[in-house]
Design a protein around this motif. Structure first.
Motif, PDB file in Angstrom:
ATOM      1  N   GLN A 168      -0.965 -27.580  28.487  1.00 38.21           N
ATOM      2  CA  GLN A 168       0.242 -27.526  27.670  1.00 38.21           C
ATOM      3  C   GLN A 168      -0.026 -26.738  26.379  1.00 38.21           C
ATOM      4  N   LEU A 169      -0.563 -25.546  26.570  1.00 38.53           N
ATOM      5  CA  LEU A 169      -0.943 -24.685  25.454  1.00 38.53           C
ATOM      6  C   LEU A 169       0.232 -24.417  24.520  1.00 38.53           C
ATOM      7  N   VAL A 170       0.037 -24.676  23.228  1.00 40.27           N
ATOM      8  CA  VAL A 170       0.992 -24.243  22.205  1.00 40.27           C
ATOM      9  C   VAL A 170       0.735 -22.758  21.971  1.00 40.27           C
ATOM     10  N   PRO A 171       1.751 -21.901  22.168  1.00 41.73           N
ATOM     11  CA  PRO A 171       1.499 -20.463  22.138  1.00 41.73           C
ATOM     12  C   PRO A 171       1.485 -19.872  20.731  1.00 41.73           C
ATOM     13  N   CYS A 172       1.098 -18.619  20.692  1.00 42.93           N
ATOM     14  CA  CYS A 172       1.193 -17.717  19.536  1.00 42.93           C
ATOM     15  C   CYS A 172       0.020 -17.869  18.564  1.00 42.93           C
ATOM     16  N   SER A 173      -0.353 -16.718  18.014  1.00 41.66           N
ATOM     17  CA  SER A 173      -1.509 -16.642  17.122  1.00 41.66           C
ATOM     18  C   SER A 173      -1.139 -16.293  15.689  1.00 41.66           C
ATOM     19  N   ASP A 174       0.063 -15.805  15.457  1.00 43.06           N
ATOM     20  CA  ASP A 174       0.372 -15.192  14.163  1.00 43.06           C
ATOM     21  C   ASP A 174       1.465 -15.940  13.429  1.00 43.06           C
ATOM     22  N   MET A 175       1.134 -16.434  12.232  1.00 45.62           N
ATOM     23  CA  MET A 175       2.085 -17.213  11.461  1.00 45.62           C
ATOM     24  C   MET A 175       1.980 -16.897   9.976  1.00 45.62           C
ATOM     25  N   ALA A 176       3.025 -17.304   9.265  1.00 39.75           N
ATOM     26  CA  ALA A 176       2.997 -17.325   7.808  1.00 39.75           C
ATOM     27  C   ALA A 176       3.693 -18.601   7.373  1.00 39.75           C
ATOM     28  N   GLY A 177       3.125 -19.259   6.376  1.00 43.41           N
ATOM     29  CA  GLY A 177       3.707 -20.525   5.958  1.00 43.41           C
ATOM     30  C   GLY A 177       3.274 -20.932   4.569  1.00 43.41           C
ATOM     31  N   GLU A 178       3.529 -22.191   4.253  1.00 40.95           N
ATOM     32  CA  GLU A 178       3.321 -22.731   2.915  1.00 40.95           C
ATOM     33  C   GLU A 178       2.469 -23.991   2.987  1.00 40.95           C
ATOM     34  N   VAL A 179       1.450 -24.060   2.154  1.00 44.74           N
ATOM     35  CA  VAL A 179       0.600 -25.250   2.081  1.00 44.74           C
ATOM     36  C   VAL A 179       1.407 -26.413   1.517  1.00 44.74           C
ATOM     37  N   ILE A 180       1.399 -27.537   2.246  1.00 47.49           N
ATOM     38  CA  ILE A 180       2.139 -28.710   1.756  1.00 47.49           C
ATOM     39  C   ILE A 180       1.228 -29.904   1.494  1.00 47.49           C
ATOM     40  N   ALA A 181      -0.024 -29.851   1.958  1.00 46.25           N
ATOM     41  CA  ALA A 181      -0.971 -30.938   1.682  1.00 46.25           C
ATOM     42  C   ALA A 181      -2.385 -30.404   1.838  1.00 46.25           C
ATOM     43  N   VAL A 182      -3.291 -30.942   1.024  1.00 51.68           N
ATOM     44  CA  VAL A 182      -4.677 -30.490   1.014  1.00 51.68           C
ATOM     45  C   VAL A 182      -5.590 -31.702   1.103  1.00 51.68           C
ATOM     46  N   GLY A 183      -6.546 -31.683   2.024  1.00 49.01           N
ATOM     47  CA  GLY A 183      -7.494 -32.779   2.171  1.00 49.01           C
ATOM     48  C   GLY A 183      -8.386 -32.937   0.952  1.00 49.01           C
ATOM     49  N   ASP A 184      -8.912 -34.122   0.769  1.00 46.77           N
ATOM     50  CA  ASP A 184      -9.674 -34.457  -0.426  1.00 46.77           C
ATOM     51  C   ASP A 184     -10.932 -33.603  -0.581  1.00 46.77           C
ATOM     52  N   GLU A 185     -11.511 -33.141   0.527  1.00 45.61           N
ATOM     53  CA  GLU A 185     -12.762 -32.397   0.450  1.00 45.61           C
ATOM     54  C   GLU A 185     -12.571 -30.882   0.410  1.00 45.61           C
ATOM     55  N   VAL A 186     -11.327 -30.431   0.379  1.00 47.27           N
ATOM     56  CA  VAL A 186     -11.060 -28.990   0.426  1.00 47.27           C
ATOM     57  C   VAL A 186     -11.402 -28.313  -0.896  1.00 47.27           C
ATOM     58  N   LYS A 207       7.996 -30.403  15.666  1.00 50.14           N
ATOM     59  CA  LYS A 207       8.596 -29.795  16.855  1.00 50.14           C
ATOM     60  C   LYS A 207       7.796 -28.545  17.189  1.00 50.14           C
ATOM     61  N   HIS A 208       7.477 -28.390  18.461  1.00 48.10           N
ATOM     62  CA  HIS A 208       6.665 -27.234  18.845  1.00 48.10           C
ATOM     63  C   HIS A 208       6.984 -26.816  20.265  1.00 48.10           C
ATOM     64  N   TYR A 209       6.583 -25.595  20.588  1.00 54.14           N
ATOM     65  CA  TYR A 209       6.712 -25.084  21.950  1.00 54.14           C
ATOM     66  C   TYR A 209       5.375 -25.216  22.672  1.00 54.14           C
ATOM     67  N   PHE A 210       5.440 -25.238  24.000  1.00 51.47           N
ATOM     68  CA  PHE A 210       4.226 -25.298  24.815  1.00 51.47           C
ATOM     69  C   PHE A 210       4.548 -24.723  26.191  1.00 51.47           C
ATOM     70  N   TRP A 211       3.504 -24.307  26.883  1.00 52.87           N
ATOM     71  CA  TRP A 211       3.659 -23.832  28.262  1.00 52.87           C
ATOM     72  C   TRP A 211       3.481 -25.033  29.200  1.00 52.87           C
ATOM     73  N   SER A 212       4.561 -25.427  29.879  1.00 57.01           N
ATOM     74  CA  SER A 212       4.438 -26.514  30.852  1.00 57.01           C
ATOM     75  C   SER A 212       3.511 -26.100  31.994  1.00 57.01           C
ATOM     76  N   LYS A 213       3.550 -24.835  32.329  1.00 58.96           N
ATOM     77  CA  LYS A 213       2.562 -24.189  33.192  1.00 58.96           C
ATOM     78  C   LYS A 213       2.699 -22.695  32.981  1.00 58.96           C
TER      79      LYS A 213
END
Length: 346
Positions: free
Chosen positions: A64-82, A8-14
């Protein structure tokens, strides 16, 4: 753990009105081998997020830009080459510009700015490139850490730039928004004296409680630069966090000491992106234009914050639930806040 397949995410419809902020559920692309999937816990708002939504910020933005630049979160999956750099459960922020690893910014780096040139972070889940992530200091909550990528790092970059603030310096912070409050705290942690301005006596009480040595209500004292000069014994201040724009720059030039530093950051006090201030930010040039900072600076800042955990603890004015993102934007626009406005994504 079963990886999420939608977000679920926010976006600018315009662009042009805050009421155009919309939300929906979208498919998450399969995680690529070189990506890290993060569950976003908190997002903090910037003045930039507001003016982009109001279509008052220049630039080319995705549809339909998803806004905002600043977040904090938790890693839940890591790609094989990471590799072993990141693992499930790591608490992270993403840098403002994904590709700003170290050194100066560039046009190419600017084109990786979240919530502007590329889609932002006001979403439940997002994949990031591993080099864009920074570990969160252990003593901070997700809400507190979400204030770091733009507001805190901008203040840190300003004060720790070519001539870093040092003990005994005097720092002037304009207003009591996110950058200014973080600047106040970083200056105090560095042994500097701090002068803070605001149009509100109540906000100045908060600044005083946080440790400001001198406060000025610029509504009651329109020639506030004269008060700054008096407080510094005629010398002027060493560093100014100039967030006001063209409306305050003239007085900042009168308040700074000879060979002092004015760090131009924003235009919340008035003016437009076409005035004299915004181009210095856009080019990150000296007076000194500040355009956030690098991953290397982010890590340096976090060590400072960990050494002085209470002095530098982020100030959150109000946290809104994910469903009330529009109300958070409206509250930011009201300028009633001290410190940061946060959206809890969980």
């Amino acid at each position: 753990m079963v990886h999420p397949t939608t977000t679920k995410h926010y976006f600018w419809s315009k662009l042009g009105a805050l009421t155009n902020l919309s939300s929906k559920e979208s498919q998450l692309p399969p995680l690529k081998s070189h990506e890290v999937l993060v569950k976003i816990h908190a997002v903090s708002l910037q003045y930039r997020d507001l003016v982009i939504g109001l279509n008052k910020y220049p630039g080319n933005f995705p549809d339909q830009l998803v806004p905002c630049s600043d977040m904090a979160g938790e890693v839940i999956a890591v790609g094989d080459e990471v590799g072993s750099q990141w693992k499930k459960g790591d608490r992270v922020c993403a840098n403002f510009a994904a590709d700003h690893i170290a050194g100066d910014t560039s046009p190419e780096i600017q084109r990786t700015a979240h919530g502007g040139a590329i889609h932002g972070v006001l979403t439940q889940y997002k994949a990031f490139l591993p080099h864009s992530l920074v570990r969160i200091p252990d003593h901070l909550s997700f809400e507190e850490a979400s204030t770091l990528p733009c507001a805190a790092l901008t203040a840190y970059n300003a004060l720790m730039g070519p001539v870093p603030v040092k003990g005994g310096d005097t720092v002037l912070v304009l207003g009591t928004g996110g950058v200014s409050i973080h600047g106040l705290q970083i200056a105090l942690a560095s042994g500097a004296r701090v002068i803070a301005t605001s149009s509100s006596d109540e906000k100045l009480k908060v600044a005083t409680k946080l440790g400001a040595h001198h406060v000025i209500n610029y509504k009651k004292t329109p020639d506030w630069h004269e008060e700054v000069i008096k407080f510094t014994g005629g010398r002027g201040v060493d560093h100014i966090l100039e967030v006001g724009g063209s409306d305050s720059l003239e007085k900042s030039l009168k308040a700074v000491r000879v060979a002092g530093w004015i760090h131009t950051i924003g235009f919340v006090g008035g003016g437009t992106p076409t005035d004299v201030v915004f181009p210095t930010v856009r080019k990150a040039c000296y007076i000194r234009g500040i355009q956030i900072g690098s991953v290397a600076q982010f890590n340096d800042m976090n060590r400072l914050f960990s050494l002085h955990p209470e002095v530098t603890r982020p100030v959150i004015d109000k946290a809104f639930p994910f469903e009330e993102a529009l109300q958070a934007y409206e509250y930011l626009k009201s300028q009633a806040h001290v410190g940061k406005v946060v959206i809890k994504v969980e």
